[in-house]
Design an enzyme around this catalytic site. Structure first.
Site, PDB file in Angstrom:
ATOM      1  CG  ASP A  32      15.940  11.651 -29.130  1.00  0.00           C
ATOM      2  OD1 ASP A  32      14.961  11.712 -29.895  1.00  0.00           O
ATOM      3  OD2 ASP A  32      16.457  10.578 -28.766  1.00  0.00           O
ATOM      4  CB  CYS A  88       7.579 -13.188 -39.741  1.00  0.00           C
ATOM      5  SG  CYS A  88       6.753 -13.576 -38.174  1.00  0.00           S
ATOM      6  CB  CYS A 111      10.777   8.624 -33.128  1.00  0.00           C
ATOM      7  SG  CYS A 111       9.630   9.382 -31.954  1.00  0.00           S
ATOM      8  CD  GLN A 137      17.012   6.040 -29.340  1.00  0.00           C
ATOM      9  OE1 GLN A 137      16.255   5.543 -30.178  1.00  0.00           O
ATOM     10  NE2 GLN A 137      16.953   7.323 -29.008  1.00  0.00           N
ATOM     11  CB  CYS A 179       6.087  -6.472 -39.731  1.00  0.00           C
ATOM     12  SG  CYS A 179       7.511  -6.774 -38.653  1.00  0.00           S
ATOM     13  CB  CYS A 189       9.370 -11.753 -33.172  1.00  0.00           C
ATOM     14  SG  CYS A 189       9.349  -9.981 -33.542  1.00  0.00           S
TER      15      CYS A 189
END
Length: 412
Positions: free
Chosen positions: A339, A62, A365, A245, A71, A145
């Site tokens: 979750d 990118c 997560c 998700q 990122c 992106c």
């Protein structure tokens, strides 16, 4: 001042870590094995030059990498990247004294992320739309992106124009964009109060561009078609800004692990159920009781549970942080999946640890809070049988985990 440093490790956030007499120094975009020049201030360093590059260094895909904070490790080759994420889970378990073989990372491909939270801001005649720079509130205006669904990337110029129509404040605001079956679902938050003329302009623009829905601070401005996604074969109408998700393939991998673990169960509980990510998949073969505190998410699940071919799905609105299910309530089930948000499910796990439920699937997560919750279950007699890290936030420090446990059953 500028120093020459040897990078010894890759930190939890993707920074290169150099050991010095004053302690560790964290240098973004540096890799283990490299010799670098860096401008150092305290424990932070700014990369000036790579004098000796690592064999693991890769060309970032990118053009915005390094400026955009979305990122952290596009400069790391994919094999080393996968092992780094797996290692994050392994270290989290070890920090709690848990011994388990962590499976290889289940990877996700580029151009697969269907849900993104952009930051937008109107600055005079210019509108910025992108992501915050690393450790900054400065917005990096993005033109591409590589992690995102191509439909979202193609819409970036129009989304920037829409942000300009919605901006009724000089401050930055959030634009949540989700790629759904009938089109993009766009939820703006914190854009300010729109005058009627600007509202009409935004609505007309959304209709002209074929967006499925446009909402502002939870209020639906226009809905051309219900924004639906599939949980298995079940279509679900998402609430504005509702949780989903981020990558469909990652969701399928998580559900596959959970479903295989709970296979043969007749009645299971889905705790922190959201809009039915697990409940609606599992209901193809077993009865499910879904518990969720968010009213809008639960309403979406309740509307979808009438889909033909599903086993009965019952629902309960309940804040599991303040009122977790008791061991007695849990004993009516022969399987559980939970979750929770990043904070984990500490109090709920204490109740599960006292229950007779034989099979438990924990999804998280946050490897740190998951390790804490697993330690509670193991202390209560559960046995950890499998741990699988799953990637759906490509090139970021975030990693999902599915942990599977078997319990002692009947307790004395």
């Amino acid at each position: 001042m500028t120093e020459t440093l040897r990078i010894e490790a890759l930190g939890a956030q993707g920074d290169g870590v150099a050991k010095t007499v004053a302690g560790p120094v964290y240098i973004p975009f540096a890799l283990p094995g490299e010799t670098v020049k860096a401008q150092v201030s305290g424990q932070r360093g700014t990369l000036v030059e790579v004098e000796e590059a690592s064999e693991q260094r890769a060309e970032p895909p990118c053009r915005h990498f390094g400026a955009c904070g979305g990122c952290a490790v596009q400069h790391l080759d994919l094999q080393a990247y996968a092992e780094w994420k797996r290692g994050k889970v392994d270290r989290a378990l070890q920090s709690r004294g848990l011994e388990a073989e962590v499976a290889p990372l289940v990877t996700c491909p580029p151009a697969s992320r269907r849900r993104l939270a952009f930051t937008a801001r109107a600055m005079g005649q210019r509108v910025l739309l992108g992501f915050n720079a690393m450790q900054s509130h400065r917005i990096v205006d993005v033109e591409e992106c590589p992690v995102s669904d191509p439909h979202v990337v193609a819409a970036l110029p129009d989304l920037r124009r829409l942000a300009g129509l919605l901006a009724a404040t000089p401050k930055s605001f959030r634009l949540m964009v989700t790629a759904t079956r009938p089109g993009l679902d766009i939820a703006a938050e914190g854009a300010g109060r729109l005058h009627e003329k600007r509202r009409q302009q935004a609505v007309a623009f959304a209709l002209a561009k074929g967006y499925a829905r446009l909402s502002l601070d939870g209020e639906v401005l226009v809905e051309r078609e219900k924004p639906t996604v599939l949980h298995g074969e079940v279509p679900v109408n998402l609430p504005p800004g509702g949780f989903l998700q981020a990558v469909a393939a990652a969701e399928e991998a998580m559900v596959g692990l959970v479903a295989a673990h709970l296979n043969g169960a007749r009645h299971v509980a889905d705790l922190f159920a959201g809009s039915g990510t697990f409940a609606l998949w599992l209901a193809g073969g077993m009865r499910v009781h879904a518990v969720e505190g968010d009213a809008a998410a639960l309403a979406a699940l309740e509307a979808a549970r009438t889909t033909p071919g599903l086993k009965p799905v019952t629902t309960e609105r309940r804040d599991l942080f303040h009122r977790p299910l008791t061991a007695k309530e849990l004993n009516t089930f022969d399987g559980i999946v939970f979750d929770p948000p990043r904070a984990g499910a500490e109090d709920q796990c204490r109740r599960i640890a006292r229950s007779t439920v034989r099979r438990v699937a924990a999804v998280s997560c946050n490897p740190g809070t998951l390790a804490r919750d697993l330690a509670i279950l193991i202390e209560g007699g559960y046995r950890l049988t499998r741990v699988v890290p799953i990637d759906q936030f490509l090139w970021s420090p975030h990693v999902e985990v599915v942990a599977l446990l078997e319990g002692p059953g009947k307790r004395g």
